[in-house]
Design a protein around this motif. Structure first.
Motif, PDB file in Angstrom:
ATOM      1  N   ALA A  24       0.828  -1.209   0.000  1.00 57.44           N
ATOM      2  CA  ALA A  24       0.000   0.000   0.000  1.00 57.44           C
ATOM      3  C   ALA A  24       0.862   1.258   0.000  1.00 57.44           C
ATOM      4  O   ALA A  24       0.554   2.235  -0.696  1.00 57.44           O
ATOM      5  CB  ALA A  24      -0.941  -0.011   1.201  1.00 57.44           C
ATOM      6  N   THR A  25       1.946   1.235   0.754  1.00 55.67           N
ATOM      7  CA  THR A  25       2.834   2.400   0.804  1.00 55.67           C
ATOM      8  C   THR A  25       3.541   2.599  -0.528  1.00 55.67           C
ATOM      9  O   THR A  25       3.713   3.735  -0.987  1.00 55.67           O
ATOM     10  CB  THR A  25       3.838   2.245   1.964  1.00 55.67           C
ATOM     11  OG1 THR A  25       3.102   2.040   3.180  1.00 55.67           O
ATOM     12  CG2 THR A  25       4.703   3.478   2.115  1.00 55.67           C
ATOM     13  N   ALA A  26       3.929   1.508  -1.168  1.00 55.39           N
ATOM     14  CA  ALA A  26       4.560   1.620  -2.490  1.00 55.39           C
ATOM     15  C   ALA A  26       3.593   2.233  -3.503  1.00 55.39           C
ATOM     16  O   ALA A  26       3.996   3.067  -4.329  1.00 55.39           O
ATOM     17  CB  ALA A  26       5.043   0.250  -2.955  1.00 55.39           C
ATOM     18  N   LEU A  27       2.315   1.850  -3.438  1.00 51.62           N
ATOM     19  CA  LEU A  27       1.334   2.465  -4.343  1.00 51.62           C
ATOM     20  C   LEU A  27       1.211   3.956  -4.054  1.00 51.62           C
ATOM     21  O   LEU A  27       1.136   4.774  -4.984  1.00 51.62           O
ATOM     22  CB  LEU A  27      -0.026   1.782  -4.223  1.00 51.62           C
ATOM     23  CG  LEU A  27      -1.098   2.347  -5.166  1.00 51.62           C
ATOM     24  CD1 LEU A  27      -0.718   2.097  -6.630  1.00 51.62           C
ATOM     25  CD2 LEU A  27      -2.456   1.735  -4.866  1.00 51.62           C
ATOM     26  N   LEU A  28       1.221   4.321  -2.787  1.00 46.38           N
ATOM     27  CA  LEU A  28       1.168   5.740  -2.424  1.00 46.38           C
ATOM     28  C   LEU A  28       2.372   6.485  -2.987  1.00 46.38           C
ATOM     29  O   LEU A  28       2.241   7.614  -3.488  1.00 46.38           O
ATOM     30  CB  LEU A  28       1.102   5.872  -0.902  1.00 46.38           C
ATOM     31  CG  LEU A  28       1.041   7.278  -0.330  1.00 46.38           C
ATOM     32  CD1 LEU A  28      -0.180   8.032  -0.838  1.00 46.38           C
ATOM     33  CD2 LEU A  28       1.033   7.213   1.190  1.00 46.38           C
ATOM     34  N   ASP A  29       3.542   5.868  -2.957  1.00 46.85           N
ATOM     35  CA  ASP A  29       4.743   6.498  -3.515  1.00 46.85           C
ATOM     36  C   ASP A  29       4.636   6.656  -5.031  1.00 46.85           C
ATOM     37  O   ASP A  29       5.051   7.682  -5.590  1.00 46.85           O
ATOM     38  CB  ASP A  29       5.988   5.700  -3.151  1.00 46.85           C
ATOM     39  CG  ASP A  29       6.303   5.784  -1.669  1.00 46.85           C
ATOM     40  OD1 ASP A  29       5.886   6.763  -1.021  1.00 46.85           O
ATOM     41  OD2 ASP A  29       6.970   4.862  -1.161  1.00 46.85           O
ATOM     42  N   LEU A  30       4.074   5.651  -5.700  1.00 45.35           N
ATOM     43  CA  LEU A  30       3.849   5.778  -7.148  1.00 45.35           C
ATOM     44  C   LEU A  30       2.856   6.895  -7.445  1.00 45.35           C
ATOM     45  O   LEU A  30       3.016   7.637  -8.423  1.00 45.35           O
ATOM     46  CB  LEU A  30       3.358   4.445  -7.727  1.00 45.35           C
ATOM     47  CG  LEU A  30       4.380   3.317  -7.737  1.00 45.35           C
ATOM     48  CD1 LEU A  30       3.720   2.002  -8.157  1.00 45.35           C
ATOM     49  CD2 LEU A  30       5.548   3.656  -8.655  1.00 45.35           C
ATOM     50  N   TRP A  31       1.844   7.028  -6.606  1.00 50.50           N
ATOM     51  CA  TRP A  31       0.865   8.110  -6.745  1.00 50.50           C
ATOM     52  C   TRP A  31       1.558   9.467  -6.631  1.00 50.50           C
ATOM     53  O   TRP A  31       1.289  10.376  -7.423  1.00 50.50           O
ATOM     54  CB  TRP A  31      -0.228   7.956  -5.677  1.00 50.50           C
ATOM     55  CG  TRP A  31      -1.201   9.079  -5.645  1.00 50.50           C
ATOM     56  CD1 TRP A  31      -1.296  10.054  -4.689  1.00 50.50           C
ATOM     57  CD2 TRP A  31      -2.236   9.371  -6.593  1.00 50.50           C
ATOM     58  NE1 TRP A  31      -2.315  10.920  -4.996  1.00 50.50           N
ATOM     59  CE2 TRP A  31      -2.903  10.519  -6.157  1.00 50.50           C
ATOM     60  CE3 TRP A  31      -2.645   8.762  -7.769  1.00 50.50           C
ATOM     61  CZ2 TRP A  31      -3.970  11.075  -6.855  1.00 50.50           C
ATOM     62  CZ3 TRP A  31      -3.703   9.316  -8.473  1.00 50.50           C
ATOM     63  CH2 TRP A  31      -4.352  10.455  -8.013  1.00 50.50           C
ATOM     64  N   ALA A  83      12.275   5.071   5.873  1.00 51.49           N
ATOM     65  CA  ALA A  83      12.025   3.873   6.679  1.00 51.49           C
ATOM     66  C   ALA A  83      10.757   4.039   7.513  1.00 51.49           C
ATOM     67  O   ALA A  83       9.905   3.138   7.553  1.00 51.49           O
ATOM     68  CB  ALA A  83      13.223   3.584   7.577  1.00 51.49           C
ATOM     69  N   MET A  84      10.600   5.179   8.144  1.00 53.39           N
ATOM     70  CA  MET A  84       9.432   5.395   8.992  1.00 53.39           C
ATOM     71  C   MET A  84       8.159   5.501   8.160  1.00 53.39           C
ATOM     72  O   MET A  84       7.081   5.106   8.621  1.00 53.39           O
ATOM     73  CB  MET A  84       9.629   6.623   9.879  1.00 53.39           C
ATOM     74  CG  MET A  84      10.719   6.423  10.931  1.00 53.39           C
ATOM     75  SD  MET A  84      10.553   4.886  11.890  1.00 53.39           S
ATOM     76  CE  MET A  84       9.005   5.155  12.726  1.00 53.39           C
ATOM     77  N   HIS A  85       8.257   6.014   6.966  1.00 52.16           N
ATOM     78  CA  HIS A  85       7.115   6.054   6.049  1.00 52.16           C
ATOM     79  C   HIS A  85       6.578   4.638   5.853  1.00 52.16           C
ATOM     80  O   HIS A  85       5.359   4.398   5.938  1.00 52.16           O
ATOM     81  CB  HIS A  85       7.591   6.682   4.738  1.00 52.16           C
ATOM     82  CG  HIS A  85       6.667   6.649   3.587  1.00 52.16           C
ATOM     83  ND1 HIS A  85       5.364   7.095   3.637  1.00 52.16           N
ATOM     84  CD2 HIS A  85       6.877   6.256   2.299  1.00 52.16           C
ATOM     85  CE1 HIS A  85       4.813   6.972   2.442  1.00 52.16           C
ATOM     86  NE2 HIS A  85       5.705   6.448   1.615  1.00 52.16           N
ATOM     87  N   TYR A  86       7.474   3.684   5.621  1.00 54.39           N
ATOM     88  CA  TYR A  86       7.050   2.292   5.424  1.00 54.39           C
ATOM     89  C   TYR A  86       6.646   1.624   6.741  1.00 54.39           C
ATOM     90  O   TYR A  86       5.691   0.844   6.766  1.00 54.39           O
ATOM     91  CB  TYR A  86       8.132   1.504   4.672  1.00 54.39           C
ATOM     92  CG  TYR A  86       7.994   1.722   3.179  1.00 54.39           C
ATOM     93  CD1 TYR A  86       7.266   0.832   2.397  1.00 54.39           C
ATOM     94  CD2 TYR A  86       8.528   2.843   2.566  1.00 54.39           C
ATOM     95  CE1 TYR A  86       7.096   1.046   1.036  1.00 54.39           C
ATOM     96  CE2 TYR A  86       8.364   3.073   1.203  1.00 54.39           C
ATOM     97  CZ  TYR A  86       7.640   2.171   0.449  1.00 54.39           C
ATOM     98  OH  TYR A  86       7.452   2.395  -0.889  1.00 54.39           O
ATOM     99  N   VAL A  87       7.318   1.943   7.825  1.00 60.44           N
ATOM    100  CA  VAL A  87       6.938   1.386   9.133  1.00 60.44           C
ATOM    101  C   VAL A  87       5.515   1.818   9.487  1.00 60.44           C
ATOM    102  O   VAL A  87       4.699   1.005   9.949  1.00 60.44           O
ATOM    103  CB  VAL A  87       7.947   1.797  10.230  1.00 60.44           C
ATOM    104  CG1 VAL A  87       7.394   1.530  11.623  1.00 60.44           C
ATOM    105  CG2 VAL A  87       9.276   1.081  10.030  1.00 60.44           C
ATOM    106  N   VAL A  88       5.208   3.077   9.272  1.00 57.85           N
ATOM    107  CA  VAL A  88       3.859   3.571   9.569  1.00 57.85           C
ATOM    108  C   VAL A  88       2.833   2.871   8.675  1.00 57.85           C
ATOM    109  O   VAL A  88       1.753   2.492   9.131  1.00 57.85           O
ATOM    110  CB  VAL A  88       3.789   5.107   9.441  1.00 57.85           C
ATOM    111  CG1 VAL A  88       2.357   5.603   9.475  1.00 57.85           C
ATOM    112  CG2 VAL A  88       4.602   5.761  10.554  1.00 57.85           C
ATOM    113  N   GLY A  89       3.168   2.669   7.405  1.00 57.74           N
ATOM    114  CA  GLY A  89       2.267   1.923   6.519  1.00 57.74           C
ATOM    115  C   GLY A  89       2.011   0.517   7.029  1.00 57.74           C
ATOM    116  O   GLY A  89       0.878   0.018   6.978  1.00 57.74           O
ATOM    117  N   ILE A  90       3.044  -0.121   7.547  1.00 60.82           N
ATOM    118  CA  ILE A  90       2.899  -1.473   8.109  1.00 60.82           C
ATOM    119  C   ILE A  90       2.026  -1.430   9.367  1.00 60.82           C
ATOM    120  O   ILE A  90       1.170  -2.297   9.572  1.00 60.82           O
ATOM    121  CB  ILE A  90       4.288  -2.079   8.392  1.00 60.82           C
ATOM    122  CG1 ILE A  90       5.015  -2.357   7.065  1.00 60.82           C
ATOM    123  CG2 ILE A  90       4.180  -3.336   9.246  1.00 60.82           C
ATOM    124  CD1 ILE A  90       6.500  -2.632   7.208  1.00 60.82           C
TER     125      ILE A  90
END
Length: 160
Positions: free
Chosen positions: A15-22, A73-80
């Motif tokens: 989900a976070t990777a999709l947000l980054d692509l967005w 890193a925290m961007h992805y940790v929060v997504g998790i």
């Protein structure tokens, strides 16, 4: 418990990777800046020493070694963590029979984390009230979290 952790990581990263692509799409189409992950990293780096709020704005706070890596890193940790919240409320079985509404609820509820924790802490006020264009920032926050919700749902469809 292991399944909760495993699926939280997969869903959160997807989900976070999709947000980054967005964010990259918004930059390419509308010349909108990508999120300042170095500043997010600076904010997170200050938490252990008790620096929760940067009243003059996070950009006026001293740089922190590795702040960009910390921010990413925290961007992805929060997504998790947000993905784990979904699974804690709706159960790990949601991964195998996902529906969009729970993902959307999590996406919309988690807007509050940015509006009431991160943004005030970084000195841009509650819900970006001190941003140059608060309404645009708020709209982008909401749309971004809906994209995150789509990412949760889509990742579940792919892995479940």
């Amino acid at each position: 418990m292991l399944a909760l952790f495993y699926f939280s990581v997969l869903l959160g990263v997807g989900a976070t990777a999709l947000l980054d692509l967005w964010a990259l799409l918004l930059k390419a189409l509308f010349k909108l800046p990508t999120p300042p992950w170095h500043l997010v990293g600076r904010w997170f780096a200050g938490l252990p020493s008790g620096q929760f709020v940067h009243r003059a704005g996070i950009g006026n706070s001293p740089e922190v070694p590795g702040e960009l890596a910390i921010g990413w890193a925290m961007h992805y940790v929060v997504g998790i963590i947000f993905a784990a919240a979904l699974l804690l409320v709706w159960g790990v079985g949601w991964v195998f029979l996902p529906s969009f509404v729970p993902a959307l609820i999590v996406g919309l509820v988690t807007v509050g984390a940015g509006w009431f924790i991160l943004q005030p802490g970084m000195g841009v006020g509650v819900a970006c009230s001190r941003a140059p264009n608060p309404n645009l920032a708020r709209g982008l926050n909401i749309v971004g979290h809906v994209v995150f919700a789509i990412g949760l749902y889509g990742t579940a469809l792919l892995i479940g």
